[in-house]
Every structure is written in C-alpha cells, then in structure tokens.
Motif scaffolding. Structure first.
Motif, PDB file in Angstrom:
ATOM      1  N   TYR A 243       0.849  -1.185   0.000  1.00  0.00           N
ATOM      2  CA  TYR A 243       0.000   0.000   0.000  1.00  0.00           C
ATOM      3  C   TYR A 243       0.887   1.239   0.000  1.00  0.00           C
ATOM      4  CZ  TYR A 243      -4.634  -1.988   0.851  1.00  0.00           C
ATOM      5  OH  TYR A 243      -5.819  -2.647   0.725  1.00  0.00           O
TER       6      TYR A 243
ATOM      7  N   ILE B 106       0.409   5.483   0.682  1.00  0.00           N
ATOM      8  CA  ILE B 106      -0.545   6.329   1.367  1.00  0.00           C
ATOM      9  C   ILE B 106      -0.062   7.772   1.369  1.00  0.00           C
ATOM     10  CG2 ILE B 106      -1.879   6.602   3.494  1.00  0.00           C
ATOM     11  CD1 ILE B 106       0.358   3.585   3.287  1.00  0.00           C
TER      12      ILE B 106
ATOM     13  N   ARG C 183       3.685   0.841   2.941  1.00  0.00           N
ATOM     14  CA  ARG C 183       3.525  -0.247   3.890  1.00  0.00           C
ATOM     15  C   ARG C 183       4.097  -1.520   3.270  1.00  0.00           C
ATOM     16  NH1 ARG C 183      -1.975  -3.133   6.065  1.00  0.00           N
ATOM     17  NH2 ARG C 183      -1.689  -4.361   4.166  1.00  0.00           N
TER      18      ARG C 183
ATOM     19  N   GLY D 254       1.989  -6.131   6.900  1.00  0.00           N
ATOM     20  CA  GLY D 254       1.804  -5.865   8.313  1.00  0.00           C
ATOM     21  C   GLY D 254       1.227  -4.470   8.506  1.00  0.00           C
ATOM     22  N   ASN D 255       1.607  -3.817   9.562  1.00  0.00           N
ATOM     23  CA  ASN D 255       1.031  -2.500   9.844  1.00  0.00           C
ATOM     24  C   ASN D 255       2.087  -1.421  10.018  1.00  0.00           C
ATOM     25  OD1 ASN D 255      -2.111  -2.828  10.537  1.00  0.00           O
ATOM     26  ND2 ASN D 255      -0.998  -4.677  11.033  1.00  0.00           N
ATOM     27  N   LYS D 256       3.301  -1.695   9.607  1.00  0.00           N
ATOM     28  CA  LYS D 256       4.347  -0.693   9.763  1.00  0.00           C
ATOM     29  C   LYS D 256       4.447   0.160   8.515  1.00  0.00           C
ATOM     30  CE  LYS D 256       7.890  -3.230  10.728  1.00  0.00           C
ATOM     31  NZ  LYS D 256       9.311  -3.501  11.107  1.00  0.00           N
ATOM     32  N   LEU D 257       4.520   1.465   8.745  1.00  0.00           N
ATOM     33  CA  LEU D 257       4.643   2.407   7.654  1.00  0.00           C
ATOM     34  C   LEU D 257       6.034   3.043   7.651  1.00  0.00           C
ATOM     35  CD1 LEU D 257       1.259   4.344   7.912  1.00  0.00           C
ATOM     36  CD2 LEU D 257       1.808   2.350   6.501  1.00  0.00           C
TER      37      LEU D 257
ATOM     38  N   PHE E 117       7.659   6.490   6.262  1.00  0.00           N
ATOM     39  CA  PHE E 117       7.240   7.800   5.770  1.00  0.00           C
ATOM     40  C   PHE E 117       8.353   8.488   5.004  1.00  0.00           C
ATOM     41  CE2 PHE E 117       3.137   8.762   7.743  1.00  0.00           C
ATOM     42  CZ  PHE E 117       3.042   7.741   8.678  1.00  0.00           C
TER      43      PHE E 117
ATOM     44  N   TYR F  67       0.885   2.974  18.110  1.00  0.00           N
ATOM     45  CA  TYR F  67       2.243   3.250  17.632  1.00  0.00           C
ATOM     46  C   TYR F  67       2.774   4.518  18.285  1.00  0.00           C
ATOM     47  CZ  TYR F  67       0.033   0.614  13.802  1.00  0.00           C
ATOM     48  OH  TYR F  67      -0.666  -0.301  13.049  1.00  0.00           O
TER      49      TYR F  67
ATOM     50  N   PHE G 219       0.446  -4.398  18.911  1.00  0.00           N
ATOM     51  CA  PHE G 219      -0.741  -4.907  18.232  1.00  0.00           C
ATOM     52  C   PHE G 219      -1.814  -5.360  19.212  1.00  0.00           C
ATOM     53  CE2 PHE G 219       1.183  -3.881  14.589  1.00  0.00           C
ATOM     54  CZ  PHE G 219       1.705  -4.837  13.732  1.00  0.00           C
TER      55      PHE G 219
ATOM     56  N   GLY H  90      -3.896  -1.390   8.658  1.00  0.00           N
ATOM     57  CA  GLY H  90      -2.812  -0.722   9.368  1.00  0.00           C
ATOM     58  C   GLY H  90      -2.229   0.465   8.668  1.00  0.00           C
TER      59      GLY H  90
END
Lengths: 111, 113
Positions: free
Chosen positions: A32, A34, A93, A96-99, A101, B33, B50, B99
């Motif tokens: 993704y 963003i 991304r 998972g959920n780590k971005l 920037f 986070y 999480f 996420g």
C-alpha cells in the motif's frame, strides 16, 4: 535499507490551480502507498491510499497515481484551496502494519 | 472530542531525567504506535503494539521503552533523557487489517536541555 523520498521540499501554488506532489519509492514489496496531510500544530491525517495492484485512485478533489515502472507516486489536488496548505507525506507499507514515511513536502497556497 | 489524546502537549526537561509521555484512545483500535518527528526526517517509528501483551521495536527504539497498560493506553518512556531526543512525538492507532490508515494524536513537543 530502502527509503521513501520526495522530489520537492516546498511547492507554492495559486489558489484555484491544481497541485501535484511527487514521491519516489524504492521498495517493490510495499503493498500500500498512502498520503498523509499534516497541518501546522496537528498530527498527520490520512488522505488517500492506493493498493500496489492499482495505478490510479480518486477521492474528493484528490487523485493518487502510482507508476510502478519508475517507482513513482503522486498526489494531485484539484482547485487548491487555502485550507490545503500543509505538509504532505507519502508513506509505504511493507505488509503488516508498519509504515515508512517520506520526508514531506510543504504546500503553500497563495491567494 | 479527540479520539487520540496525548499528555503532556509540551514538556521541557533536563538531561538525565526520566520522562513519560502518555497516549489514550477512544477509537477502540487494537493497534498503537509511537513515532518521532524531526525536521527534514519525516516520521520514524519508535515502538508499536498490536495488542495489550504485544510490544515491538521500531526503527529507532534505543533509549526508549513503552508500556501497553490497556487496549486504550500506550505510554512512551525516556529512561534518561538526552538532548538529541528533543523532537515532536506522535501516538497513532489503527484497526487490525487496515494498518496503513493510522489515526494520529496531536503530538507532544519534548525539549531536553
């Protein structure tokens, strides 16, 4: 490591014109991409996202384009308004959920 | 009616002091986070969680620790503050499975003298 970066640190546009903010990415595995907007004194705010299997996505006055061939992401804002003045961050991304920037572009709207 | 709140909003402290930054959320999100923002460097992830019993290091965890006391609370501690930890700190939350859409608090401006 891989990184997300922006081409222009500051962009000035006239009110009513269209704005284009660019971002280069290097991680082909990101699923993704963003865009976030950060107004002065506030936390970043989600604007729009695009999945890696798409090349264009439109929102209200905003369009995100993804060019995977050259690893380039852009945010287009139509009819830019004074309220659009902010710092814009691209992010990616990697699952998972780590971005991760980018460093941000300051958009200044001139009246 | 802020969904993600941070306290304090501003803090000035001295080198060597222990300091805690707190984050609370009413969004019901399970993922939280902590980021640090420095001019010209964007946002960098310090720690993330999480779930209540889950703690993970981010890109720049050295010198920091966190505690997830409840689903709605995630605190960041600097055990012995140093001047290069002067920065803007943001807490964020997200829903499992989405996420990449994170909701940020207003930030805490920390100055270490």
């Amino acid at each position: 490591g891989e990184s997300v970066g922006l081409h222009l640190p500051t962009l000035s546009v006239q009110e009513g014109d269209n704005s284009i903010i660019n971002c280069a990415y290097s991680n082909s595995a990101s699923d993704y991409f963003i865009w976030y907007k950060q107004e002065s004194g506030k936390g970043p705010q989600f604007i729009i996202d695009i999945r890696s299997n798409m090349d264009k996505r439109q929102g209200q006055r905003v369009t995100v384009l993804l060019n995977k061939t050259v690893k380039h992401l852009s945010l287009q804002i139509a009819a830019t308004q004074p309220g659009d003045s902010a710092v814009y961050f691209c992010a990616e991304r990697e699952g998972g959920n780590k971005l991760t920037f980018g460093t941000g572009t300051q958009l200044k709207v001139e009246l | 009616d802020a969904d993600v709140t941070q306290t304090p909003r501003n803090r000035i402290t001295k080198t060597g002091k222990r300091i805690m930054l707190e984050c609370s959320q009413t969004k019901g999100h399970d993922r939280m986070y902590w980021y640090r923002q420095d001019p010209g460097l964007g946002l960098r992830l310090i720690y993330y969680s999480f779930d209540v019993k889950d703690i993970n290091k981010g890109e720049i965890s050295d010198g920091y620790s966190v505690s997830r006391q409840a689903q709605a609370k995630f605190s960041l501690s600097l055990e012995s503050a140093i001047p290069n930890q002067t920065a803007l700190y943001f807490c964020a939350t997200s829903v499992r499975g989405i996420g990449h859409e994170q909701f940020f608090g207003p930030g805490t401006r920390l100055t270490v003298l």
